[in-house]
Design a protein around this motif. Sequence first.
Motif, PDB file in Angstrom:
ATOM      1  N   VAL A  43       0.837  -1.203   0.000  1.00 62.82           N
ATOM      2  CA  VAL A  43       0.000   0.000   0.000  1.00 62.82           C
ATOM      3  C   VAL A  43       0.872   1.253   0.000  1.00 62.82           C
ATOM      4  O   VAL A  43       0.622   2.203  -0.751  1.00 62.82           O
ATOM      5  CB  VAL A  43      -0.967  -0.014   1.208  1.00 62.82           C
ATOM      6  CG1 VAL A  43      -1.658   1.321   1.367  1.00 62.82           C
ATOM      7  CG2 VAL A  43      -1.980  -1.131   1.053  1.00 62.82           C
ATOM      8  N   ALA A  47       1.114   4.149  -2.913  1.00 67.98           N
ATOM      9  CA  ALA A  47       0.890   5.571  -2.642  1.00 67.98           C
ATOM     10  C   ALA A  47       2.091   6.404  -3.072  1.00 67.98           C
ATOM     11  O   ALA A  47       1.934   7.501  -3.625  1.00 67.98           O
ATOM     12  CB  ALA A  47       0.606   5.778  -1.157  1.00 67.98           C
ATOM     13  N   ALA A  51       2.118   9.336  -5.925  1.00 67.02           N
ATOM     14  CA  ALA A  51       2.599  10.690  -5.636  1.00 67.02           C
ATOM     15  C   ALA A  51       3.689  11.094  -6.628  1.00 67.02           C
ATOM     16  O   ALA A  51       3.712  12.250  -7.095  1.00 67.02           O
ATOM     17  CB  ALA A  51       3.122  10.761  -4.208  1.00 67.02           C
TER      18      ALA A  51
END
Length: 67
Positions: A43, A47, A51
């Motif tokens: 996870v 992320a 980004a």
Amino acid sequence: MTLVFIRILLRYLAAILVTRGLIAPDLGEMIARDPDVAMALQVASGALLAAIAEGWYYLAHRCGWAK
């Protein structure tokens, strides 16, 4: 399939940390085998990649590369 690669990466990372004496061997084994740690890393890496992609998109538009 990504989870398999992350578990392999965790095994190598734990081995490096144990070899350098930064963590105890029991903790290294827990990191390498715990599916919750692998899922959390998956996870977090997702992320981070999102980004990076959004940052690159912003930079491309700001610098005029997106034409």
